[in-house]
Design an enzyme around this catalytic site. Structure first.
Site, PDB file in Angstrom:
ATOM      1  N   SER A 123       0.813  -1.220   0.000  1.00  0.00           N
ATOM      2  CA  SER A 123       0.000   0.000   0.000  1.00  0.00           C
ATOM      3  C   SER A 123       0.842   1.263   0.000  1.00  0.00           C
ATOM      4  O   SER A 123       0.305   2.361   0.076  1.00  0.00           O
ATOM      5  CB  SER A 123      -0.925   0.018   1.224  1.00  0.00           C
ATOM      6  OG  SER A 123      -0.154   0.024   2.408  1.00  0.00           O
ATOM      7  N   CYS A 124       2.157   1.142  -0.076  1.00  0.00           N
ATOM      8  CA  CYS A 124       3.002   2.323   0.046  1.00  0.00           C
ATOM      9  C   CYS A 124       4.080   2.337  -1.019  1.00  0.00           C
ATOM     10  O   CYS A 124       4.837   1.381  -1.144  1.00  0.00           O
ATOM     11  CB  CYS A 124       3.643   2.373   1.427  1.00  0.00           C
ATOM     12  SG  CYS A 124       4.745   3.783   1.632  1.00  0.00           S
ATOM     13  N   GLY A 125       4.145   3.427  -1.781  1.00  0.00           N
ATOM     14  CA  GLY A 125       5.152   3.546  -2.821  1.00  0.00           C
ATOM     15  C   GLY A 125       6.365   4.339  -2.412  1.00  0.00           C
ATOM     16  O   GLY A 125       7.354   4.368  -3.128  1.00  0.00           O
TER      17      GLY A 125
END
Length: 295
Positions: A123-125
């Site tokens: 969920s995190c780039g």
């Protein structure tokens, strides 16, 4: 050591107990698979060969090579597919979730902007970055000309349905993100990638475009199946995309980046409506239907 990778499994059947009021029933549910992928790079440095791990990201198996290349490109580590000598799955027999990218002998990547702690959730780039400054990357297409880009709102209204119809894994699981690339001229779907991580889906799409020498994507519309976050706008900017539409909402920082990068940003594109958060330079969206009765 190069290994043969079996066909990726993107969904799994798992037993589930459904409770409805006082009744409980057991059935088999289809879930999206989430597994780690390690991305490594190899290159020649003055002090000798370098083999370095860049990231571990949680992703849906499939299109792993595109994901690795797209990730390296949107992180600014790679600017051209011509800089790649070889890209392959690699590792020990029991560790298949690794892609290794070997650069050409005359290319030495700049890794200052990629300072991570080597773990990224689905969920995190930008998780794991070492500083606020390091989350910003500079697009190789930032100085490109921006000729007039015009499209009809009626074309935009058709994109969500086209995206959903092409999302095989979403239809099976209801729990996966997608990035779709459409022609700005007629709204035809050109590329689609799915993943449990929204940033992974976009990296896969950009990696595919990189391998096909399609960059910059300045004559295309990017449609995001969920919300438009800062990291997705940054990846779009890196690929030269001029119009980003999201079925969900944008964040405030995404809007700021769209303005800074000259990207047209649309949100809540559904049911023949959308919000326009920024209209980029030399971009026109025609809201008049050609078949509308003018009398």
């Amino acid at each position: 050591m190069t290994v043969n990778i079996p066909e990726p499994v993107s969904v799994r059947q798992m037993p589930v107990t459904k409770v409805n009021g006082r009744e409980a029933t057991t059935f088999s549910d289809t879930l999206s698979v989430e597994e780690p992928l390690e991305i490594g790079i190899c290159y020649e440095a003055p002090e000798g060969p370098v083999n370095k791990n860049i990231s571990v990201t949680m992703r849906t198996p499939g299109n792993d090579i595109e994901l690795a290349l797209g990730f390296l490109f949107t992180e600014g580590i790679l600017s051209s597919y011509g800089q790649v000598k070889r890209v392959q799955h690699a590792g020990m027999e029991e560790v298949l979730n690794r892609v290794e990218v070997t650069f050409m002998e005359n290319y030495r990547p700049q890794l200052a902007q990629a300072d991570r702690n080597f773990y990224t959730t689905s969920s995190c780039g930008v998780c794991g970055k070492g500083s606020i400054a390091s989350i910003k990357t500079v697009s190789p297409f930032r100085d490109m000309d921006r000729p007039l880009a015009a499209l009809s709102a009626s074309v935009l209204y058709e994109l969500p349905q086209k995206l959903r119809a092409a999302q095989n894994n979403f239809s099976a699981t209801g729990g996966i993100h997608a990035s779709g690339l459409f022609s700005m001229d007629d709204g035809s779907l050109l590329l689609l990638r799915e993943d449990v991580g929204r940033h992974n889906a976009l990296d896969k799409l950009i990696g595919a475009a990189l391998m096909d020498h399609l960059l910059p994507l300045n004559r295309h519309v990017l449609l995001l199946s969920g919300r438009a976050s800062f990291e997705l706008l940054q990846k779009a900017s890196m690929a030269g995309i001029r119009l980003v539409a999201a079925i969900g909402a944008p964040s405030s920082l995404a809007v700021d980046l769209a303005r800074e990068s000259g990207i047209t940003l649309l949100g809540f594109l559904r049911e023949s409506r959308f919000n326009m958060y920024h209209l980029g330079e030399n971009t026109v969206i025609n809201t008049t239907y050609e078949d509308q009765d003018q009398s």
